[in-house]
Design an enzyme around this catalytic site. Structure first.
Site, PDB file in Angstrom:
ATOM      1  N   ASP A 133     -27.260   7.963   1.768  1.00 44.78           N
ATOM      2  CA  ASP A 133     -26.556   7.379   0.525  1.00 44.78           C
ATOM      3  C   ASP A 133     -27.416   8.146  -0.713  1.00 44.78           C
ATOM      4  O   ASP A 133     -28.598   8.207  -0.947  1.00 44.78           O
ATOM      5  CB  ASP A 133     -27.301   6.007   0.593  1.00 44.78           C
ATOM      6  CG  ASP A 133     -26.492   4.931  -0.118  1.00 44.78           C
ATOM      7  OD1 ASP A 133     -25.938   5.012  -1.321  1.00 44.78           O
ATOM      8  OD2 ASP A 133     -25.994   3.817   0.310  1.00 44.78           O
ATOM      9  N   ASP A 167     -23.364   6.684  -4.295  1.00 45.01           N
ATOM     10  CA  ASP A 167     -23.700   5.348  -4.776  1.00 45.01           C
ATOM     11  C   ASP A 167     -23.216   5.439  -6.306  1.00 45.01           C
ATOM     12  O   ASP A 167     -23.442   6.254  -7.038  1.00 45.01           O
ATOM     13  CB  ASP A 167     -25.094   5.090  -4.641  1.00 45.01           C
ATOM     14  CG  ASP A 167     -25.319   3.547  -5.257  1.00 45.01           C
ATOM     15  OD1 ASP A 167     -25.122   2.781  -4.594  1.00 45.01           O
ATOM     16  OD2 ASP A 167     -25.987   3.433  -6.060  1.00 45.01           O
ATOM     17  N   GLU A 190     -18.565   5.849  -3.951  1.00 42.01           N
ATOM     18  CA  GLU A 190     -18.187   4.580  -4.334  1.00 42.01           C
ATOM     19  C   GLU A 190     -17.725   4.396  -5.507  1.00 42.01           C
ATOM     20  O   GLU A 190     -18.325   4.620  -6.868  1.00 42.01           O
ATOM     21  CB  GLU A 190     -19.672   3.695  -4.310  1.00 42.01           C
ATOM     22  CG  GLU A 190     -19.607   2.312  -4.307  1.00 42.01           C
ATOM     23  CD  GLU A 190     -20.739   1.389  -4.835  1.00 42.01           C
ATOM     24  OE1 GLU A 190     -20.682   0.278  -4.631  1.00 42.01           O
ATOM     25  OE2 GLU A 190     -21.745   2.174  -5.445  1.00 42.01           O
ATOM     26  N   HIS A 237     -23.048  -3.831   2.378  1.00 39.31           N
ATOM     27  CA  HIS A 237     -24.202  -4.590   2.329  1.00 39.31           C
ATOM     28  C   HIS A 237     -23.790  -5.253   0.876  1.00 39.31           C
ATOM     29  O   HIS A 237     -24.743  -5.830   0.418  1.00 39.31           O
ATOM     30  CB  HIS A 237     -25.447  -3.614   2.287  1.00 39.31           C
ATOM     31  CG  HIS A 237     -25.122  -2.541   1.071  1.00 39.31           C
ATOM     32  ND1 HIS A 237     -24.142  -1.511   1.277  1.00 39.31           N
ATOM     33  CD2 HIS A 237     -25.761  -2.385  -0.024  1.00 39.31           C
ATOM     34  CE1 HIS A 237     -24.249  -0.942   0.129  1.00 39.31           C
ATOM     35  NE2 HIS A 237     -25.148  -1.351  -0.668  1.00 39.31           N
ATOM     36  N   ASP A 238     -22.741  -5.162   0.239  1.00 42.83           N
ATOM     37  CA  ASP A 238     -22.661  -5.779  -1.114  1.00 42.83           C
ATOM     38  C   ASP A 238     -21.744  -7.173  -1.156  1.00 42.83           C
ATOM     39  O   ASP A 238     -21.588  -7.718  -2.067  1.00 42.83           O
ATOM     40  CB  ASP A 238     -22.179  -4.715  -2.154  1.00 42.83           C
ATOM     41  CG  ASP A 238     -23.151  -3.505  -2.345  1.00 42.83           C
ATOM     42  OD1 ASP A 238     -24.450  -3.853  -2.430  1.00 42.83           O
ATOM     43  OD2 ASP A 238     -22.629  -2.688  -2.712  1.00 42.83           O
TER      44      ASP A 238
HETATM   45  C1  GLC Z   1     -24.296   0.207  -5.328  1.00 36.19           C
HETATM   46  C2  GLC Z   1     -24.927  -0.289  -3.958  1.00 36.19           C
HETATM   47  C3  GLC Z   1     -25.901  -1.574  -4.185  1.00 36.19           C
HETATM   48  C4  GLC Z   1     -26.666  -1.367  -5.209  1.00 36.19           C
HETATM   49  C5  GLC Z   1     -25.907  -0.886  -6.708  1.00 36.19           C
HETATM   50  C6  GLC Z   1     -26.963  -0.084  -7.448  1.00 36.19           C
HETATM   51  O1  GLC Z   1     -23.191  -0.672  -5.637  1.00 36.19           O
HETATM   52  O2  GLC Z   1     -23.782  -0.557  -3.056  1.00 36.19           O
HETATM   53  O3  GLC Z   1     -26.257  -2.149  -3.127  1.00 36.19           O
HETATM   54  O4  GLC Z   1     -27.221  -2.502  -5.658  1.00 36.19           O
HETATM   55  O5  GLC Z   1     -25.081   0.442  -6.333  1.00 36.19           O
HETATM   56  O6  GLC Z   1     -27.781   0.890  -6.986  1.00 36.19           O
END
Ligand code: GLC
Ligand code: CA
Length: 557
Positions: free
Chosen positions: A102, A203, A260, A333-334
């Protein structure tokens, strides 16, 4: 044979996402770790996984469970050492699998040495590595709200200025306008790639470019802070950063990349992953997730919007056909567990978990499975607001309280939307703490672990786990299910999602009833009369014209 589409290893792969804190604890401190992952590689291999993505395992004070990094080239003490990481990487490769990391470079931790130096003074060498501004009329520089609630700015007494943080106040945003920042990040990326990792999930890439003026947002309702996405979500100019990163680093390695990418429409997908453009391999688009959230956050009783899902997935499938590649996912995980949101985790837990699996897994793209999804793990139970660990949920509770919501209403809301739902420990067996650890886990195990766990489902031929395993094997040996053209069928049906995949003479049809009621399907229209499904999630004695609740069938024709 694959005409316009080029064969690539990452297109044929099935990926598995690991949240290290919750996957496997090897040393009995209640926290998952790298050696725990190494111990469970045999399981992932048995399942048929080719690529593992691990969420951040770098050194971090854990304000956002590792998404706040204080050293990109070291391992979080709780997770182990760099030697443990090297062993993990070697063990993954020894099994013919690959490992992607990540890459969290929109922001760092406030404990990162870059930030510590940047905050010392406006004369520091790294003064422009983060986004610093003076206050305005004794308040924040602008009215942007943080994604984790409250102002997106925090005052730093040492520097006597405010810094921008789109996420928590302990996650200051890096200043991507600064070429030195970009150079330092590229060096770090090369360091990992030269070590032999196989790619990155990037990310929050969608937030890296901010509106240069950092101007106030219109505030017709007189809010204290205003949701600020339009000033930093997929903002014009972002692709210039991506191009540079690809040119300087990513395109020089045979790796897999997936960004992402909230805020990209299917129409924009080609800009990001069009193969001619040589940017990213894939993006995680958000449209199907947002469809659910917008409809259900406030009105939980509304069922799944199947026609809405069809529109979204079909647009991505058709607009990228022959041009670029999709990342397929329904959990991470979100977001809450999909069997609890799109499916029915009570009456039809097994059926709905497997129907959703068949639905998304066999579209064109690389499927991602989030740990526990392959068991049909479901949302957990929260007795009170104190049970939430996630910073996003805790901040949200504060904000909702300020808006006058009752504790009860906040609890109900966060129970169905909170990220902790998908972060409970992996359920390995029916032992104490579900085989995850010997001591109290950092987040309680879901109470249903005696029914839902790996050991038990490995023994049950019709379990969610064995369905996933069969699905993975089927896709892996069937080029038409990897490269074939997608076409939506039964376009208008409100509950059945059906589509075909075609490669040369070979054709497959996936038919899923996404409701808890039986549905009639016109077998003639689908040209399925007298055909037997190759795979299904219900007993094979069903009627050809009638799909039972959440029944899914996969045909070859
Ligand atoms: C992304 C991750 C998330 C995190 C955010 C800030 O959305 O998937 O879990 O809180 O970035 O890094
Ligand atoms: Ca541990």
């Amino acid at each position: 044979m694959h005409d316009v589409k080029t064969a690539r290893w990452w297109k044929e792969a099935v990926a598995y996402q690991i949240y290290p804190r919750s996957f496997m604890d090897s040393n009995g401190d209640g926290i998952g770790d790298l050696n725990g992952i190494t111990q469970r590689l045999d399981y992932l291999q048995w399942l048929g996984i080719n690529v593992i993505w691990i969420c951040p395992m770098y050194r971090s004070p854990n304000d956002d469970n590792g998404y706040d990094i204080s050293d990109y080239q070291d391992i979080m003490a709780e997770f182990g050492t760099m030697a443990d990481f090297d062993r993990l990487l070697e063990a993954v490769h020894a099994r013919g699998m690959r490992l992607i990391l990540d890459l969290v470079v929109n922001h760092t931790s406030d404990e990162h040495p870059w930030f510590i130096e940047s905050r010392t003074s406006a004369a520091s060498e790294k003064r422009d590595w983060y986004i610093w501004r003076d206050g305005k009329n004794g308040a924040e520089p602008n009215n942007w709200e943080s994604i984790f609630n409250g102002s997106a700015w925090k005052y730093d007494p040492q520097r006597a200025q405010y810094f921008l943080h789109l996420f928590s106040a302990r996650q200051p945003d890096l200043n991507w306008e600064n070429p030195q920042v970009r150079g330092a990040i590229y060096d770090m990326m090369r360091w990992w790639l030269d070590k032999g990792i196989d790619g990155f999930r990037i990310d929050a890439i969608c937030h890296m470019k901010k509106e240069p003026g950092l101007t106030d947002l219109p505030n017709p309702n007189g809010q204290r802070y205003v949701p600020s996405f339009e000033r930093h979500l997929n903002y014009p100019g972002l692709l210039d950063y991506v191009d540079e990163m690809c040119e300087q680093v990513l395109n020089r390695y045979d790796i897999m990349t997936v960004g992402e990418m909230n805020g990209a429409s299917a129409e924009q997908g080609e800009e990001w992953v069009g193969e001619q453009r040589q940017r990213l391999n894939m993006i995680f688009q958000f449209e199907h997730v947002l469809l659910w959230e917008s409809a259900h956050r406030l009105t939980p009783d509304r069922g799944l919007d199947v026609p809405g899902l069809k529109r979204i997935f079909t647009r991505w499938q058709t607009l990228l056909e022959g041009k670029g590649w999709n990342a397929l996912y329904v959990e991470n995980h979100d977001i809450p567990r999909v069997v609890s949101s799109w499916g029915d985790d009570r009456q039809f837990a097994r059926e709905s978990a497997t129907a959703i699996a068949a639905l998304y897994f066999l579209m064109q793209g690389t499927p991602f499975i989030y740990q526990g999804q392959e068991l049909g793990m479901s949302n957990t139970q929260f007795a009170s607001l104190d049970d939430f660990n996630d910073i996003a949920a805790r901040n949200r509770a504060v904000a909702l309280r300020q808006q006058g919501w009752s504790e009860e209403r906040i609890l109900a809301f966060l129970s169905r939307s909170g990220r902790d739902n998908s972060r409970t420990p992996m359920q390995w067996d029916d032992g104490k703490y579900a085989g995850f650890s010997d001591s109290t886990p950092w987040l309680p195990v879901n109470a249903n672990y005696r029914e839902i766990n790996v050991a038990r489902q490995q023994q049950q031929p019709d379990s969610v786990l064995n369905f996933y395993r069969t699905l993975i094997a089927l896709r892996s040996r069937t080029p038409a299910l990897i490269y074939g053209r997608y076409q939506l069928l039964l376009d208008e049906h409100p509950f059945i999602y059906a589509y075909s995949r075609t490669l040369a003479e070979e054709q497959w049809v996936v038919v899923c009833n996404l409701s808890g009621e039986p549905q009639i399907v016109d077998a003639r229209e689908l040209d399925l009369v007298d055909r037997q499904p190759v795979l299904g999630n219900c007993s094979p004695d069903g009627e050809p014209q009638l799909l039972r609740p959440y029944e899914a069938r996969i045909y070859s024709r």
